[in-house]
Design a protein around this motif. Structure first.
Motif, PDB file in Angstrom:
ATOM      1  N   SER A 103       0.848  -1.192   0.000  1.00 43.47           N
ATOM      2  CA  SER A 103       0.000   0.000   0.000  1.00 43.47           C
ATOM      3  C   SER A 103       0.882   1.240   0.000  1.00 43.47           C
ATOM      4  O   SER A 103       1.554   1.529   0.988  1.00 43.47           O
ATOM      5  CB  SER A 103      -0.905  -0.019   1.226  1.00 43.47           C
ATOM      6  OG  SER A 103      -1.736   1.100   1.199  1.00 43.47           O
ATOM      7  N   VAL A 104       0.880   1.947  -1.112  1.00 41.99           N
ATOM      8  CA  VAL A 104       1.749   3.106  -1.273  1.00 41.99           C
ATOM      9  C   VAL A 104       1.096   4.382  -0.724  1.00 41.99           C
ATOM     10  O   VAL A 104       1.789   5.296  -0.300  1.00 41.99           O
ATOM     11  CB  VAL A 104       2.149   3.285  -2.758  1.00 41.99           C
ATOM     12  CG1 VAL A 104       3.058   4.483  -2.954  1.00 41.99           C
ATOM     13  CG2 VAL A 104       2.848   2.027  -3.268  1.00 41.99           C
ATOM     14  N   GLU A 105      -0.241   4.419  -0.682  1.00 42.96           N
ATOM     15  CA  GLU A 105      -0.939   5.632  -0.244  1.00 42.96           C
ATOM     16  C   GLU A 105      -0.479   6.129   1.132  1.00 42.96           C
ATOM     17  O   GLU A 105      -0.223   7.321   1.293  1.00 42.96           O
ATOM     18  CB  GLU A 105      -2.458   5.443  -0.273  1.00 42.96           C
ATOM     19  CG  GLU A 105      -3.045   5.449  -1.669  1.00 42.96           C
ATOM     20  CD  GLU A 105      -2.863   4.129  -2.426  1.00 42.96           C
ATOM     21  OE1 GLU A 105      -2.414   3.124  -1.825  1.00 42.96           O
ATOM     22  OE2 GLU A 105      -3.157   4.103  -3.628  1.00 42.96           O
ATOM     23  N   PRO A 106      -0.359   5.236   2.151  1.00 43.56           N
ATOM     24  CA  PRO A 106       0.129   5.726   3.449  1.00 43.56           C
ATOM     25  C   PRO A 106       1.561   6.271   3.358  1.00 43.56           C
ATOM     26  O   PRO A 106       1.924   7.190   4.087  1.00 43.56           O
ATOM     27  CB  PRO A 106       0.088   4.499   4.357  1.00 43.56           C
ATOM     28  CG  PRO A 106      -0.779   3.512   3.669  1.00 43.56           C
ATOM     29  CD  PRO A 106      -0.737   3.822   2.213  1.00 43.56           C
ATOM     30  N   MET A 107       2.350   5.713   2.460  1.00 46.90           N
ATOM     31  CA  MET A 107       3.709   6.193   2.255  1.00 46.90           C
ATOM     32  C   MET A 107       3.675   7.622   1.725  1.00 46.90           C
ATOM     33  O   MET A 107       4.433   8.477   2.177  1.00 46.90           O
ATOM     34  CB  MET A 107       4.461   5.300   1.260  1.00 46.90           C
ATOM     35  CG  MET A 107       4.706   3.892   1.723  1.00 46.90           C
ATOM     36  SD  MET A 107       5.583   2.959   0.429  1.00 46.90           S
ATOM     37  CE  MET A 107       5.652   1.330   1.175  1.00 46.90           C
ATOM     38  N   VAL A 108       2.785   7.852   0.759  1.00 47.47           N
ATOM     39  CA  VAL A 108       2.669   9.182   0.155  1.00 47.47           C
ATOM     40  C   VAL A 108       2.279  10.202   1.226  1.00 47.47           C
ATOM     41  O   VAL A 108       2.836  11.302   1.281  1.00 47.47           O
ATOM     42  CB  VAL A 108       1.644   9.187  -1.013  1.00 47.47           C
ATOM     43  CG1 VAL A 108       1.394  10.593  -1.525  1.00 47.47           C
ATOM     44  CG2 VAL A 108       2.136   8.291  -2.146  1.00 47.47           C
ATOM     45  N   LYS A 109       1.362   9.813   2.094  1.00 48.39           N
ATOM     46  CA  LYS A 109       0.919  10.698   3.187  1.00 48.39           C
ATOM     47  C   LYS A 109       2.087  11.057   4.110  1.00 48.39           C
ATOM     48  O   LYS A 109       2.288  12.217   4.464  1.00 48.39           O
ATOM     49  CB  LYS A 109      -0.177   9.982   3.994  1.00 48.39           C
ATOM     50  CG  LYS A 109      -1.364  10.820   4.263  1.00 48.39           C
ATOM     51  CD  LYS A 109      -2.388  10.033   5.073  1.00 48.39           C
ATOM     52  CE  LYS A 109      -3.611  10.886   5.245  1.00 48.39           C
ATOM     53  NZ  LYS A 109      -4.840  10.233   4.931  1.00 48.39           N
ATOM     54  N   LYS A 110       2.861  10.043   4.479  1.00 43.53           N
ATOM     55  CA  LYS A 110       4.009  10.254   5.369  1.00 43.53           C
ATOM     56  C   LYS A 110       5.075  11.104   4.676  1.00 43.53           C
ATOM     57  O   LYS A 110       5.652  12.012   5.288  1.00 43.53           O
ATOM     58  CB  LYS A 110       4.587   8.888   5.789  1.00 43.53           C
ATOM     59  CG  LYS A 110       5.831   8.958   6.634  1.00 43.53           C
ATOM     60  CD  LYS A 110       5.537   9.444   8.029  1.00 43.53           C
ATOM     61  CE  LYS A 110       6.796   9.310   8.885  1.00 43.53           C
ATOM     62  NZ  LYS A 110       6.601   9.856  10.216  1.00 43.53           N
ATOM     63  N   LEU A 111       5.345  10.831   3.399  1.00 46.66           N
ATOM     64  CA  LEU A 111       6.330  11.618   2.648  1.00 46.66           C
ATOM     65  C   LEU A 111       5.900  13.074   2.569  1.00 46.66           C
ATOM     66  O   LEU A 111       6.722  13.980   2.687  1.00 46.66           O
ATOM     67  CB  LEU A 111       6.526  11.045   1.243  1.00 46.66           C
ATOM     68  CG  LEU A 111       7.252   9.708   1.166  1.00 46.66           C
ATOM     69  CD1 LEU A 111       7.232   9.183  -0.268  1.00 46.66           C
ATOM     70  CD2 LEU A 111       8.679   9.823   1.686  1.00 46.66           C
TER      71      LEU A 111
END
Length: 129
Positions: A103-111
């Motif tokens: 799941s990349v979406e949570p990564m995008v949020k954190k970035l």
């Protein structure tokens, strides 16, 4: 396993010390400030690009944008931001290698959070004259 407890939103972010950053820019604060403006624009674009690739399940596209973002962040002295990019890069590489979903979406949020905090902190750097 190991229990990890981290606040969802971290208000403090690690950047390199001002001297180390300034040395990288030839000791010229104006050069750093100019490139910080470019970093602000280009890093935002890369984060949006990662989000776009994530929406289209394009993990290779996510990786390419993450790799570029990592280099940009580390070059500017945004140490924690760059390290987080490296961690996500490893996670996506592993998922690709193992044929798993990630799941990349949570990564995008954190970035996005780290980008904002890093930019703010880098913008507040004071260089001795």
């Amino acid at each position: 396993g190991q229990l990890q407890t981290r606040p969802a939103v971290q208000q403090n972010v690690e950047i390199e010390n001002a001297d180390a950053i300034l040395r990288r820019f030839g000791g010229k604060p104006e050069r750093f400030k100019k490139l910080l403006d470019l970093f602000a624009r280009d890093a935002r674009e890369k984060i949006l690009e990662i989000g776009f690739h994530a929406e289209h399940q394009n993990l290779v596209g996510c990786l390419a944008a993450l790799h570029t973002l990592k280099g940009m962040a580390l070059s500017m002295g945004a140490a924690q931001f760059g390290q987080q990019c490296a961690t996500y890069e490893e996670q996506i590489n592993s998922a690709i290698a193992e044929g798993c979903d990630v799941s990349v979406e949570p990564m995008v949020k954190k970035l996005d959070q780290l980008y904002e905090l890093s930019l703010q902190k880098l913008g507040q750097l004071q260089f001795a004259s």
